[in-house]
Design an enzyme around this catalytic site. Sequence first.
Site, PDB file in Angstrom:
ATOM      1  N   SER A  69       7.931   3.536   0.817  1.00 42.18           N
ATOM      2  CA  SER A  69       9.189   3.710   1.557  1.00 42.18           C
ATOM      3  C   SER A  69       8.909   3.927   3.038  1.00 42.18           C
ATOM      4  O   SER A  69       9.810   3.805   3.864  1.00 42.18           O
ATOM      5  CB  SER A  69       9.984   4.895   0.991  1.00 42.18           C
ATOM      6  OG  SER A  69       9.165   6.049   0.898  1.00 42.18           O
ATOM      7  N   ASP A 107       1.042   5.096  -2.858  1.00 48.46           N
ATOM      8  CA  ASP A 107       1.784   3.966  -3.423  1.00 48.46           C
ATOM      9  C   ASP A 107       1.019   2.666  -3.179  1.00 48.46           C
ATOM     10  O   ASP A 107       0.677   2.373  -2.026  1.00 48.46           O
ATOM     11  CB  ASP A 107       3.137   3.875  -2.703  1.00 48.46           C
ATOM     12  CG  ASP A 107       4.288   3.701  -3.643  1.00 48.46           C
ATOM     13  OD1 ASP A 107       4.051   3.450  -4.843  1.00 48.46           O
ATOM     14  OD2 ASP A 107       5.433   3.835  -3.173  1.00 48.46           O
ATOM     15  N   LYS A 137       0.143   4.895  -7.365  1.00 46.61           N
ATOM     16  CA  LYS A 137       1.393   4.562  -8.073  1.00 46.61           C
ATOM     17  C   LYS A 137       1.603   3.060  -8.061  1.00 46.61           C
ATOM     18  O   LYS A 137       1.392   2.399  -7.039  1.00 46.61           O
ATOM     19  CB  LYS A 137       2.588   5.275  -7.439  1.00 46.61           C
ATOM     20  CG  LYS A 137       3.910   4.978  -8.154  1.00 46.61           C
ATOM     21  CD  LYS A 137       5.006   5.934  -7.762  1.00 46.61           C
ATOM     22  CE  LYS A 137       5.654   5.627  -6.446  1.00 46.61           C
ATOM     23  NZ  LYS A 137       6.300   4.286  -6.379  1.00 46.61           N
ATOM     24  N   GLU A 206      13.397   5.656 -11.540  1.00 43.34           N
ATOM     25  CA  GLU A 206      14.280   5.512 -10.377  1.00 43.34           C
ATOM     26  C   GLU A 206      15.535   4.726 -10.741  1.00 43.34           C
ATOM     27  O   GLU A 206      15.458   3.659 -11.366  1.00 43.34           O
ATOM     28  CB  GLU A 206      13.538   4.789  -9.236  1.00 43.34           C
ATOM     29  CG  GLU A 206      14.439   4.574  -8.010  1.00 43.34           C
ATOM     30  CD  GLU A 206      13.697   4.201  -6.737  1.00 43.34           C
ATOM     31  OE1 GLU A 206      12.450   4.171  -6.750  1.00 43.34           O
ATOM     32  OE2 GLU A 206      14.392   3.948  -5.727  1.00 43.34           O
TER      33      GLU A 206
HETATM   34  O1  KIV Z   1       8.103   4.748  -1.935  1.00 42.68           O
HETATM   35  C1  KIV Z   1       8.695   5.765  -2.338  1.00 42.68           C
HETATM   36  O2  KIV Z   1       9.104   6.631  -1.559  1.00 42.68           O
HETATM   37  C2  KIV Z   1       8.893   5.897  -3.770  1.00 42.68           C
HETATM   38  C3  KIV Z   1       9.779   7.006  -4.237  1.00 42.68           C
HETATM   39  C4  KIV Z   1      11.179   6.600  -4.058  1.00 42.68           C
HETATM   40  C5  KIV Z   1       9.496   7.403  -5.623  1.00 42.68           C
HETATM   41  O3  KIV Z   1       8.391   5.119  -4.509  1.00 42.68           O
END
Ligand code: KIV
Length: 310
Positions: A69, A107, A137, A206
């Site tokens: 994000s 991520d 993730k 989500e």
């Molecule tokens: O990228 C992010 O901030 C996320 C969250 C919304 C879980 O994947």
Amino acid sequence: MSLTPMGGRPGFSSQDPLSSDKLRQKITTASLRERKLRHEPITCLTAYDYATARLVDDAGIEMILVGDSLAQTILGYDNTLSVTMDEMLHHVKAVRRGVKHALLLADMPYGSYQVDANDALRNATRFVKEGGAEVVKIEGGEKRADLIRRIIDAEIPVAGHIGLTPQSVNVMGGYKVQGKDLSGVEQLMRDAVALDRAGVACIVLEGIPREVAGMITAEVGTPTIGIGAGPECDGQVLVFHDLLNLTFAPPAKFVRHYGDAAGLIAGAVRAFRADVKSLQYPSDEESYHLPRDTKAGLDSVLARKRAMRR
Ligand code: KIV
């Protein structure tokens, strides 16, 4: 550049209820599972830089996610698809330096794991080795289970992420709540079970109906961390910029603003501007001064120069 010392990690202030480092244990993937078993809600926030990471960690948040994000919140892209491994890694390293107790998740950005499993392993390894992340993730359920097993085999814990997965925005045709019909519910259950069996450290749920998140949470042994998935999840995650009204967009239904950083920042910036324009900043107290003997020497040099000019 400010001359204010930044210092290392001095620990916790004495007013803080979590002040003693000794009272706080390092959060691990095992301690997340223990919290699920004890029905102790787990908290997770995103962070993208050193200062924010320190504040979030010091506040006792258990998991810190350097989410993709950041493509939108920090880099100003329209969606998460453009952000690269190198950009992500840059922020993971900064956050790592601010985090002491929380579990640090990175991520995997779009394109870093979809193309080739060997690339995925290499990229996951970079997050751990260069960035200091403890978990990576990956978005997707059943179809990612084999890849996730391979990454876990390489000693890297993985967080799953199902439901509204922002990297699939073009396939989903927008950011839409998932699992609203029976086949959608079935698919989400299959995805969650596949990730659980693959051995993920947790599953981010989500943008799915509360009822479905509740069923998944009851079904799987791994902790579920919800965002727009209702209160039955084992934990909740929010994007830091949503929490603080820093997104310049109307908030999604599930977002609660716990502060108004946009208002605070705008007010402070306007006040600074006004003070400079009206010569109120900096004051004499905010200025450095010559040492007394240097000043005396300078005054006599200037006096001599003035006398010579006369
Ligand atoms: O990228 C992010 O901030 C996320 C969250 C919304 C879980 O994947």
